[in-house]
Motif scaffolding. Structure first.
Motif, PDB file in Angstrom:
ATOM      1  N   ALA A   1       0.793  -1.422   0.125  1.00 53.25           N
ATOM      2  CA  ALA A   1       0.029   0.019   0.123  1.00 53.25           C
ATOM      3  C   ALA A   1       0.936   1.216  -0.102  1.00 53.25           C
ATOM      4  N   TRP A   2       2.035   1.116   0.873  1.00 57.21           N
ATOM      5  CA  TRP A   2       2.686   2.373   0.633  1.00 57.21           C
ATOM      6  C   TRP A   2       3.385   2.727  -0.458  1.00 57.21           C
ATOM      7  N   LYS A   3       3.768   1.452  -1.157  1.00 59.76           N
ATOM      8  CA  LYS A   3       4.350   1.664  -2.792  1.00 59.76           C
ATOM      9  C   LYS A   3       3.401   2.175  -3.644  1.00 59.76           C
ATOM     10  N   MET A   4       2.156   1.742  -3.337  1.00 56.37           N
ATOM     11  CA  MET A   4       1.097   2.129  -4.332  1.00 56.37           C
ATOM     12  C   MET A   4       0.766   3.914  -4.045  1.00 56.37           C
ATOM     13  N   LEU A   5       1.261   4.262  -2.841  1.00 56.54           N
ATOM     14  CA  LEU A   5       0.902   5.932  -2.910  1.00 56.54           C
ATOM     15  C   LEU A   5       2.166   6.489  -3.386  1.00 56.54           C
ATOM     16  N   ARG A   6       2.967   5.903  -3.900  1.00 59.21           N
ATOM     17  CA  ARG A   6       4.075   6.729  -4.184  1.00 59.21           C
ATOM     18  C   ARG A   6       4.445   6.214  -5.999  1.00 59.21           C
ATOM     19  N   VAL A   7       3.620   5.646  -6.413  1.00 58.76           N
ATOM     20  CA  VAL A   7       3.626   5.392  -7.747  1.00 58.76           C
ATOM     21  C   VAL A   7       2.421   5.864  -8.819  1.00 58.76           C
ATOM     22  N   GLU A   8       2.530   5.996 -10.082  1.00 59.72           N
ATOM     23  CA  GLU A   8       1.234   6.439 -10.734  1.00 59.72           C
ATOM     24  C   GLU A   8       0.146   5.533 -10.638  1.00 59.72           C
ATOM     25  N   LYS A   9      -0.935   5.878 -10.402  1.00 59.90           N
ATOM     26  CA  LYS A   9      -2.158   5.030 -10.623  1.00 59.90           C
ATOM     27  C   LYS A   9      -2.466   4.266 -11.718  1.00 59.90           C
ATOM     28  N   GLY A  10      -2.839   3.247 -11.733  1.00 57.85           N
ATOM     29  CA  GLY A  10      -3.100   2.474 -12.974  1.00 57.85           C
ATOM     30  C   GLY A  10      -1.921   1.978 -13.882  1.00 57.85           C
ATOM     31  N   GLY A  11      -0.673   2.281 -13.300  1.00 57.71           N
ATOM     32  CA  GLY A  11       0.480   1.917 -14.104  1.00 57.71           C
ATOM     33  C   GLY A  11       0.866   0.575 -13.840  1.00 57.71           C
ATOM     34  N   ARG A  12       1.919   0.106 -14.491  1.00 47.75           N
ATOM     35  CA  ARG A  12       2.391  -1.104 -14.424  1.00 47.75           C
ATOM     36  C   ARG A  12       3.051  -1.517 -13.090  1.00 47.75           C
ATOM     37  N   VAL A  13       3.646  -0.656 -12.407  1.00 50.37           N
ATOM     38  CA  VAL A  13       4.123  -1.058 -11.134  1.00 50.37           C
ATOM     39  C   VAL A  13       2.955  -0.641  -9.997  1.00 50.37           C
TER      40      VAL A  13
ATOM     41  N   THR B   1      -0.008  -1.667 -10.681  1.00 48.75           N
ATOM     42  CA  THR B   1      -0.918  -3.043 -10.704  1.00 48.75           C
ATOM     43  C   THR B   1      -0.054  -4.207 -10.069  1.00 48.75           C
ATOM     44  N   TYR B   2       1.118  -4.325 -10.181  1.00 49.53           N
ATOM     45  CA  TYR B   2       2.192  -5.379  -9.430  1.00 49.53           C
ATOM     46  C   TYR B   2       1.829  -4.919  -7.967  1.00 49.53           C
ATOM     47  N   HIS B   3       1.932  -3.977  -7.495  1.00 51.95           N
ATOM     48  CA  HIS B   3       1.809  -3.888  -5.917  1.00 51.95           C
ATOM     49  C   HIS B   3       0.302  -4.037  -5.350  1.00 51.95           C
ATOM     50  N   GLN B   4      -0.738  -3.777  -6.336  1.00 51.14           N
ATOM     51  CA  GLN B   4      -1.884  -3.954  -6.109  1.00 51.14           C
ATOM     52  C   GLN B   4      -2.172  -5.441  -5.691  1.00 51.14           C
ATOM     53  N   LYS B   5      -1.465  -6.247  -6.648  1.00 45.59           N
ATOM     54  CA  LYS B   5      -1.734  -7.696  -6.665  1.00 45.59           C
ATOM     55  C   LYS B   5      -0.922  -8.007  -5.121  1.00 45.59           C
ATOM     56  N   ALA B   6      -0.009  -7.602  -4.771  1.00 46.96           N
ATOM     57  CA  ALA B   6       0.592  -7.982  -3.590  1.00 46.96           C
ATOM     58  C   ALA B   6      -0.154  -7.762  -2.594  1.00 46.96           C
ATOM     59  N   LEU B   7      -0.819  -6.321  -2.561  1.00 48.92           N
ATOM     60  CA  LEU B   7      -1.508  -5.793  -1.425  1.00 48.92           C
ATOM     61  C   LEU B   7      -2.898  -6.776  -1.362  1.00 48.92           C
ATOM     62  N   LEU B   8      -3.689  -7.210  -2.324  1.00 49.62           N
ATOM     63  CA  LEU B   8      -4.719  -8.267  -2.163  1.00 49.62           C
ATOM     64  C   LEU B   8      -4.337  -9.518  -1.634  1.00 49.62           C
ATOM     65  N   ALA B   9      -3.156  -9.890  -2.058  1.00 46.93           N
ATOM     66  CA  ALA B   9      -2.787 -11.080  -1.567  1.00 46.93           C
ATOM     67  C   ALA B   9      -2.550 -11.142   0.061  1.00 46.93           C
ATOM     68  N   GLY B  10      -1.895  -9.813   0.556  1.00 44.62           N
ATOM     69  CA  GLY B  10      -1.778  -9.721   1.853  1.00 44.62           C
ATOM     70  C   GLY B  10      -2.891  -9.629   2.855  1.00 44.62           C
TER      71      GLY B  10
ATOM     72  N   PHE C   1      -7.953   1.897  -5.226  1.00 45.55           N
ATOM     73  CA  PHE C   1      -8.293   2.325  -3.910  1.00 45.55           C
ATOM     74  C   PHE C   1      -7.970   3.613  -3.854  1.00 45.55           C
ATOM     75  N   PRO C   2      -8.951   4.396  -3.068  1.00 44.81           N
ATOM     76  CA  PRO C   2      -8.569   5.886  -2.669  1.00 44.81           C
ATOM     77  C   PRO C   2      -7.363   6.054  -1.845  1.00 44.81           C
ATOM     78  N   ARG C   3      -6.826   7.075  -1.726  1.00 40.85           N
ATOM     79  CA  ARG C   3      -5.569   7.247  -0.906  1.00 40.85           C
ATOM     80  C   ARG C   3      -5.987   6.925   0.481  1.00 40.85           C
ATOM     81  N   TRP C   4      -7.065   7.472   1.011  1.00 38.05           N
ATOM     82  CA  TRP C   4      -7.615   7.224   2.646  1.00 38.05           C
ATOM     83  C   TRP C   4      -7.470   5.729   2.757  1.00 38.05           C
ATOM     84  N   VAL C   5      -8.105   4.729   1.967  1.00 35.94           N
ATOM     85  CA  VAL C   5      -8.155   3.694   2.224  1.00 35.94           C
ATOM     86  C   VAL C   5      -6.696   2.836   2.204  1.00 35.94           C
ATOM     87  N   LEU C   6      -5.875   3.199   1.012  1.00 37.64           N
ATOM     88  CA  LEU C   6      -4.510   2.843   1.085  1.00 37.64           C
ATOM     89  C   LEU C   6      -3.798   3.443   2.314  1.00 37.64           C
TER      90      LEU C   6
END
Length: 448
Positions: free
Chosen positions: A200-212, A214-223, A352-357
């Protein structure tokens, strides 16, 4: 008395530091195994990348857990000679078996780290699975000594001598299965939420919807899915733990809930603080009859209060706050796990919106804080006994002078190790940034 306090502080600080690395060392292998399974099933190389990077984190954590665990073992002998005398004659079995569990973990960890690219998928699964088994077994075996301290069996003390020793009865003491279950599911929960928090921390620091992203979102959902599942199992196991306290350590349960008067239909006190003068929990929210149900699955169960015991045998009353912190964090993490699942699967939102992240970011530190609260509650709630109703803490501690400098020296060592660990993480992952292949799997495409 001051030497005893400093002795407890020295060993308590060691365990507070070590338990962070030990818990993550149990929880991360489960996530690595899950990533390997997902890669095998989906052929999505993002999961292979996750497994590789999480393994590097596991190796760093293991490198700190080993020396801190060694320090804990040395301190047991130096600071608690009375306790170690009982351990040596009665409950040494878990320590002996734990050596082989650690060897199993270290061996297959080495195989996976250095030869994963040369192994077949089946051997990769086997390697990670054996790491998971070894780490989990180590945690269960060491924690079993703590379980024995709360429900000691398998020996008697006659005229100051330990007699009628039955090591297997001591090993399978009444707390064994509940405690083993609790340390396992709580460690799996914490490892999963640590992954979710970092993702979630990484997702806050990268462009939404980008390749990176999406990668972190997969890890987030698994966690979140794994963490939410095991947080629910932790709560169910906690219910069994409360029933165990009701049966074997009633004053500990009474102190945890601030219950002074023995009564049926006992209320459950949430929040507040225990006032020993007025013998009540001030500013608490009480749920009628709930403590009786928690203790025995029936509302008319009689729960023993603190007034049934001499005050010198009461546990410290602040364990009510520790107990509430542990339960509160566990309950919050169940909600966090469900929030992530509901947002993606039920509401079908792509991002996810920023507050949820930010909520997800907080889940990792909160899980670790919950582990600390739980461990301190478990040990402090047994006071003034080191072995419940057999040996008091004062009788188990060393009588040597000069413990205070010992405490400060090791506190400095842990601060140094903690800072070095953070620097190593930053250095390694800074020199090895995330490299992803172009998206080829359907889940790799940015959500619209």
């Amino acid at each position: 008395m001051e030497d005893i306090v400093m002795t407890r502080a020295a060993f308590g600080t060691t365990m507070a530091f070590h338990i962070i690395f030990a818990t993550l060392g149990v929880g991360l292998p489960l996530m690595i195994l899950l990533a390997e399974i997902l890669f095998w099933r989906t052929k999505d190389r993002d999961y292979e990348t996750m497994a590789k990077r999480w393994t590097k984190a596991q190796a760093i954590l293991l490198g700190v857990a080993i020396p801190s665990g060694t320090i804990a073992g040395v301190q047991l002998s130096l600071l608690w000679p009375g306790f170690m005398e009982v351990v040596g004659k009665v409950i040494s079995l878990p320590f002996q078996i734990e050596i082989f569990a650690f060897f199993l973990e270290a061996l297959f960890m080495s195989i996976y780290v250095y030869a994963a690219h040369r192994l077949s998928p089946a051997m990769r699964f086997l390697s990670v699975f054996m790491v998971l088994i070894g780490a989990t077994a180590s945690a269960i075996l060491i924690t079993n000594v703590h379980a024995f301290e709360g429900t000691p069996t398998g020996f008697r003390i006659t005229n100051g001598e330990i007699v009628d020793v039955n090591p297997w009865a001591a090993f399978f003491n009444p707390s064994f299965f509940v405690t083993a279950g609790h340390v396992t599911v709580s460690a799996y929960m914490t490892g999963a939420f640590a992954i979710a928090g970092v993702a979630a921390w990484k997702m806050l620091r990268v462009e939404k919807g980008g390749r990176v992203y999406t990668y972190h979102q997969k890890a987030l959902l698994a966690g979140l899915i794994v963490g939410g599942t095991f947080s629910l199992l932790t709560a169910l196991n906690g219910h069994e733990s409360a029933q165990l306290l009701h049966r074997y350590q009633p004053e500990k349960l009474a102190a945890a809930e601030g219950l002074f008067e023995t009564q049926a239909y006992a209320p459950l006190a949430i929040g507040g603080f225990t006032d020993p003068q007025t013998k009540e929990v001030k500013y608490a929210v009480e749920i009628p009859w709930a403590l009786s149900f928690l203790a025995a699955n029936r509302f008319d169960e009689v729960v023993v209060g603190l007034d049934d015991f001499p005050q010198e045998l009461w546990p410290p009353l602040y364990i009510h706050t520790l107990f509430n912190g542990m339960v509160g964090i566990g309950s919050l993490l169940i909600v966090v796990g469900f929030l992530g699942f509901a947002w993606k699967k039920l509401l079908r939102r792509s991002q996810f919106p920023r507050w949820v992240l930010w909520v997800f970011v907080a889940s990792g530190p909160l899980a670790l804080l919950g582990i600390e609260f739980g461990w301190i509650f478990a040990c402090t709630g047994r006071q003034p006994w080191v072995i419940y109703r057999v040996m008091k803490t004062a009788d188990a501690a060393t009588h040597a002078a000069g413990v205070s400098p010992f405490f400060w020296i090791f506190l400095a060592i842990y601060l140094f190790l903690g800072i070095v660990t953070l620097l190593v993480f930053r250095s390694y992952f800074g020199r090895h940034p995330l490299e992803l292949e172009p998206g080829t799997h359907p889940t790799d495409q940015p959500a619209e």
